[in-house]
Design a protein around this motif. Structure first.
Motif: not given
Length: 532
Positions: A418-433, A440-449
Motif C-alpha cells: 500500500a501507498t499512503s497519500y495526504r491532502a494539503p492542509k490548506t486545501a482541506c480547510l477551505s474545501c466546500e466538500l 471530524h472536520p472541526e479537527s483541522g486534520n487533512p484527508r488521508q487515503v
C-alpha cells in the motif's frame, strides 16, 4: 324385565376407584430396563463397558466403616437424571425415592443429595476424560463414527453465579464502598429512631427501616466483607488482548458473554462433533466467551479421545474440520495448520462475497429494503471516490485537489502493498466538500487515503479467505450447520441441560462432559447395534 318408563333416569354402575389409595406392587427391576431405551443403554454401558476402578481409591473402608455407594450406581442415576433435565442433586435424590426407573437403576438404594453432589463435583478431569474415551470406544464399535468431517461450535452455558457480582476491580471497589455507606446510613437511621422513641415522640422504624432491620444490616455487611475479601485474595483478570476483563465475586473463572438469551454469566461450552451420526468426540468448557483461542485445546482433546477409540496415532490429520466465524483468528488458524487438518473457517465478511447472495437485496420486503438503504447510506467519501493515475501515480480528490505521497510503500498485516497519500492542509480547510470528506472536520486534520497495489505475501487469514470463497469450500462449510447445531438443540432445548449447577471451570467442565456423555449414549441407543 319390563321396559323402563319414559322419563325415569337409570343409574349406571361403574367399578369404584380412589387415587388416594396406596398399593403394594411387586416390581421386577430388570423388567423396567427395556432394551432399546436410553435407561437400558446407560445401564449396559456403565455396568459392562466402563472401567470405574479409579473411583475405588476414594474408599478405604474394607476393614471397617460403613459401605459406600457403588460409583456405577451413582453414575447411572446422574446420567439418566441429566437426560430428563434433573440437574439438581436434590431432584435426583427425590427421583431415586419416587420414580420406578431410577429405583431400577440404583437397585432400590437411595443415595442422598450430598452424596450425589460430591460424586459429580469430585469426579475430576482425568476420570471424566477416561470415561468419555471409553464411551467413544463403544460408539466406534457400533460404527457411529465417520472420521472424515468434524465441526466445532460453542454453547453458552449459564453458571451458578450472578452477573450482578461482576465487574473490574475498580467497579468492585466502588460497590464495596457503596455497601459500606449503606451500612452506615442504616445504623444512623436506626439510632435516630431510638432517640425519637426515648424522647417520647414515637418510633418511626416502620416507615424509615425495613421490617427486619437487623437481618438487612447483617446482609449488607456480609456482602461488603465478601467483596473486600475477594479483592484482597484475587488479582485483576487479563483478557486475550492484555486488558483487564471483568471478574466475578461468586465464580471468578466464569465470564460475562453474549447468548441467545442476552448477556449471561457463564462458560463457553465447546463441542467437536463427528458428521456421520453427530457423536461428540470432545467437549470442553472455557471461562471466556471468545472462541478465538480454543482450537488448540479442542483439537488436542479430540485427538486423545479418538486415538483411544480408534487406535489411530494421528486421527485428525488431513481430516476436514469446520467452524463458524467466531473461530476466525490467527491463533486458531495456526492451531489448525499445526495439527495438519483441512480447516474451513470463514471470516466475518465472507457472505458479502458470496455470488449467490448478490441479488438478495431485491428479494427483501419493501420495509426491509428501506431499512437496509438507510443503514448502508454513505455519508463520507471512500477510497474509490478518489482518482488514481497509474502513469503519474497521482491521486486526485473529488474536489480536484492533488494529494501527495506521505511515506514509502509498505506491506500491511494482511499482506497487501500500500501507498499512503495526504491532502494539503490548506486545501482541506477551505474545501466546500469538507463535511463529506472528513469524519471530524472541526479537527483541522487533512484527508488521508491509502492505495493498495495487490497482495505481496500470503497470510493464514488470506489463504483461508481464498479457500472458503471457492465453490468447494462453500459447499463443505455449508454442512457445518447440520452437523453441530442439532447437538446443542438436543442438549439445551430437548434435554434441558442448558446451565451448570456447579462453580469453577474444572467442575463445570466435568458437568459439561457428562452432558456430552448423555448425548453420545442416546446415539448408541438409537443408531447402534441392539443391546441385549
Amino acid at each position: 324385565m319390563g321396559t323402563p318408563e319414559r322419563g325415569v333416569h337409570i343409574m349406571a354402575k361403574y367399578k369404584p376407584y380412589d387415587y388416594a389409595q396406596t398399593m403394594m406392587v411387586a416390581v421386577s427391576l430388570a423388567d423396567q430396563l427395556q432394551p432399546g431405551t436410553l435407561e437400558h443403554t446407560i445401564h449396559y454401558v456403565v455396568q459392562e463397558r466402563l472401567d470405574l476402578r479409579a473411583f475405588d481409591a476414594e474408599h478405604h473402608n474394607d476393614d471397617g466403616g460403613r459401605p459406600g455407594y457403588d460409583p456405577r450406581v451413582l453414575l447411572k442415576v446422574v446420567l439418566l437424571g441429566y437426560s430428563r433435565g434433573l440437574l439438581s442433586s436434590r431432584k435426583l435424590e427425590a427421583a431415586c425415592r419416587e420414580q420406578i426407573v431410577f429405583m431400577a437403576l440404583c437397585c432400590g438404594q437411595r443415595p442422598d443429595h450430598s452424596t450425589i453432589a460430591t460424586f459429580v463435583s469430585g469426579m475430576g478431569e482425568e476420570r471424566i476424560s477416561t470415561l468419555f474415551s471409553q464411551v467413544l470406544l463403544v460408539c466406534h464399535e457400533a460404527e457411529l463414527l465417520g472420521g472424515t468431517h468434524f465441526a466445532i461450535d460453542g454453547y453458552k452455558l449459564s453458571s451458578n453465579a450472578a452477573k450482578e457480582s461482576s465487574g473490574t476491580h475498580e467497579d468492585l471497589r466502588k460497590k464495596r464502598d457503596k455497601l459500606k455507606e449503606l451500612v452506615r446510613e442504616h445504623v444512623r437511621t436506626h439510632q435516630h429512631n431510638d432517640r425519637r422513641s426515648e424522647d417520647g415522640k414515637g418510633g418511626g422504624s416502620s416507615s424509615l427501616l425495613p421490617r427486619d432491620p437487623a437481618k438487612r444490616l447483617a446482609r449488607l455487611q456480609r456482602q461488603a466483607e465478601r467483596i473486600e475479601r475477594f479483592l484482597n485474595e484475587n488479582e485483576p483478570r487479563q483478557g486475550r488482548s492484555g486488558t483487564e476483563i471483568q471478574s466475578n465475586v461468586t465464580d471468578n473463572e466464569s465470564a460475562k458473554m453474549k447468548s441467545s438469551h442476552g448477556i449471561i454469566q457463564g462458560y463457553n461450552a465447546n463441542a467437536m462433533v463427528d458428521a456421520k451420526h453427530q457423536v461428540i468426540v470432545h467437549g470442553e468448557a472455557f471461562g471466556v466467551g471468545d472462541d478465538g483461542a480454543v482450537a488448540t485445546a479442542m483439537l488436542a482433546g479430540a485427538a486423545t479421545h479418538l486415538t483411544h477409540a480408534t487406535g489411530e496415532d494421528d486421527p485428525l490429520r488431513q481430516k476436514i474440520v469446520s467452524a463458524d466465524t467466531g473461530y476466525f483468528s490467527n491463533q486458531n488458524l495456526e492451531a489448525f495448520e499445526a495439527a495438519e487438518v483441512d480447516a474451513y473457517v470463514p471470516d466475518p465478511k465472507f457472505r458479502s462475497r458470496d455470488p449467490q447472495l448478490a441479488t438478495a437485496k431485491r428479494h427483501r420486503r419493501p420495509t426491509d429494503r428501506r431499512k437496509q438503504d438507510y443503514r448502508s447510506k454513505r455519508r463520507w467519501f471512500r477510497g474509490d471516490d478518489f482518482t488514481f493515475d497509474e502513469a503519474t501515480e497521482r491521486l486526485m480528490c473529488p474536489a480536484g485537489q492533488r494529494l501527495y505521497r506521505c511515506g514509502h510503500d509498505h506491506v500491511t498485516a494482511q499482506g497487501y502493498r500500500a501507498t499512503s497519500y495526504r491532502a494539503p492542509k490548506t486545501a482541506c480547510l477551505s474545501c466546500e466538500l469538507r463535511d463529506r470528506c472528513l469524519q471530524h472536520p472541526e479537527s483541522g486534520n487533512p484527508r488521508q487515503v491509502r492505495v493498495f497495489h495487490g497482495r505481496v505475501t500470503e497470510t493464514l487469514t488470506s489463504r483461508m479467505k481464498d479457500k472458503i470463497d471457492t465453490p468447494e469450500g462453500r459447499q463443505i462449510y455449508s454442512r457445518r450447520l447440520g452437523i453441530v447445531e442439532p447437538v446443542f438443540g438436543n442438549l439445551g432445548a430437548q434435554k434441558g441441560m442448558n446451565r451448570s449447577t456447579l462453580r469453577g471451570r474444572a467442575k463445570v467442565d466435568t458437568q459439561w462432559k457428562l452432558y456430552c456423555l448423555v448425548h453420545n449414549l442416546e446415539k448408541i441407543a438409537r443408531h447402534g447395534r441392539p443391546i441385549r
